[in-house]
Design an enzyme around this catalytic site. Structure first.
Site, PDB file in Angstrom:
ATOM      1  N   GLU A  57       0.833  -1.215   0.000  1.00 30.29           N
ATOM      2  CA  GLU A  57       0.000   0.000   0.000  1.00 30.29           C
ATOM      3  C   GLU A  57       0.860   1.254   0.000  1.00 30.29           C
ATOM      4  O   GLU A  57       0.612   2.205  -0.735  1.00 30.29           O
ATOM      5  CB  GLU A  57      -0.893   0.032   1.246  1.00 30.29           C
ATOM      6  N   CYS A  91       0.019   1.496   7.448  1.00 31.73           N
ATOM      7  CA  CYS A  91      -0.555   1.861   6.139  1.00 31.73           C
ATOM      8  C   CYS A  91      -1.895   2.566   6.297  1.00 31.73           C
ATOM      9  O   CYS A  91      -2.216   3.476   5.520  1.00 31.73           O
ATOM     10  CB  CYS A  91      -0.689   0.626   5.255  1.00 31.73           C
TER      11      CYS A  91
HETATM   12  N1  THU Z   1       2.280  -6.467   4.073  1.00 29.87           N
HETATM   13  C1  THU Z   1       1.824  -5.621   3.109  1.00 29.87           C
HETATM   14  O1  THU Z   1       2.481  -5.399   2.082  1.00 29.87           O
HETATM   15  N2  THU Z   1       0.632  -5.038   3.296  1.00 29.87           N
HETATM   16  C2  THU Z   1      -0.201  -5.299   4.344  1.00 29.87           C
HETATM   17  O2  THU Z   1      -1.257  -4.709   4.433  1.00 29.87           O
HETATM   18  C3  THU Z   1       0.169  -6.295   5.349  1.00 29.87           C
HETATM   19  C4  THU Z   1       1.595  -6.724   5.312  1.00 29.87           C
HETATM   20  C5  THU Z   1       3.561  -7.151   3.851  1.00 29.87           C
HETATM   21  C6  THU Z   1       4.713  -6.699   4.714  1.00 29.87           C
HETATM   22  C7  THU Z   1       5.580  -7.944   4.708  1.00 29.87           C
HETATM   23  O3  THU Z   1       6.392  -7.926   3.542  1.00 29.87           O
HETATM   24  C8  THU Z   1       4.605  -9.093   4.586  1.00 29.87           C
HETATM   25  O4  THU Z   1       3.402  -8.530   4.111  1.00 29.87           O
HETATM   26  C9  THU Z   1       4.355  -9.855   5.879  1.00 29.87           C
HETATM   27  O5  THU Z   1       4.049  -8.997   6.899  1.00 29.87           O
END
Ligand code: THU
Length: 129
Positions: A57, A91
């Site tokens: 995000e 986020c």
């Molecule tokens: N992650 C995201 O990219 N967006 C989210 O809303 C939740 C978590 C990613 C961060 C990390 O690379 C992986 O998911 C596990 O936490």
């Protein structure tokens, strides 16, 4: 809010293919829809030092804001196909910097498996200076 939900989810799924997640193996894509109809995508980008990891995000928001876009209608976020991945707390607050409570958030999944919510539901009483 009138926009094509499935095409925004599809854009997030396409972005998910670029996810760099060798540590968690949790692949995420995001697609952010601007008020003028453009879509900015992002994926999670992990790091050996862990804390510099960027969520999908915030990747999409950075791409949009750095190209002069600050007004958004919706964001789609997709993690594993069988779940509904919701934005993390950081986020949510970053989205709140540029969006009000009415921002539509699609949490997937796939085109056939997503949950629709709003920033106001996920972040009640977000922080503003
Ligand atoms: N992650 C995201 O990219 N967006 C989210 O809303 C939740 C978590 C990613 C961060 C990390 O690379 C992986 O998911 C596990 O936490």
């Amino acid at each position: 809010m009138d926009f094509e939900r499935k095409s925004l989810i599809r854009a997030a799924m396409e972005a998910r293919t670029f996810s760099y997640a060798p540590f968690s193996n949790f692949h995420v894509g995001a697609a952010l829809l601007t008020k003028d109809g453009e879509v900015y995508t992002g994926c999670n980008i992990e790091n050996s030092a862990y804390s510099p990891t960027l969520c999908a995000e915030r990747c999409a928001i950075a791409k949009a804001v750095s190209e002069g876009k600050r007004e958004f209608l919706a964001i789609a976020v997709v993690g594993p196909e069988d779940g509904h991945t919701t934005p993390c707390g950081v986020c949510r607050q970053v989205l709140y910097e540029f969006c009000d409570e009415s921002l539509v958030i699609l949490c997937g999944g796939t085109e056939e498996n997503y949950m629709e919510t709003t920033l106001g539901e996920l972040l009640p009483k977000g922080f503003r200076l």
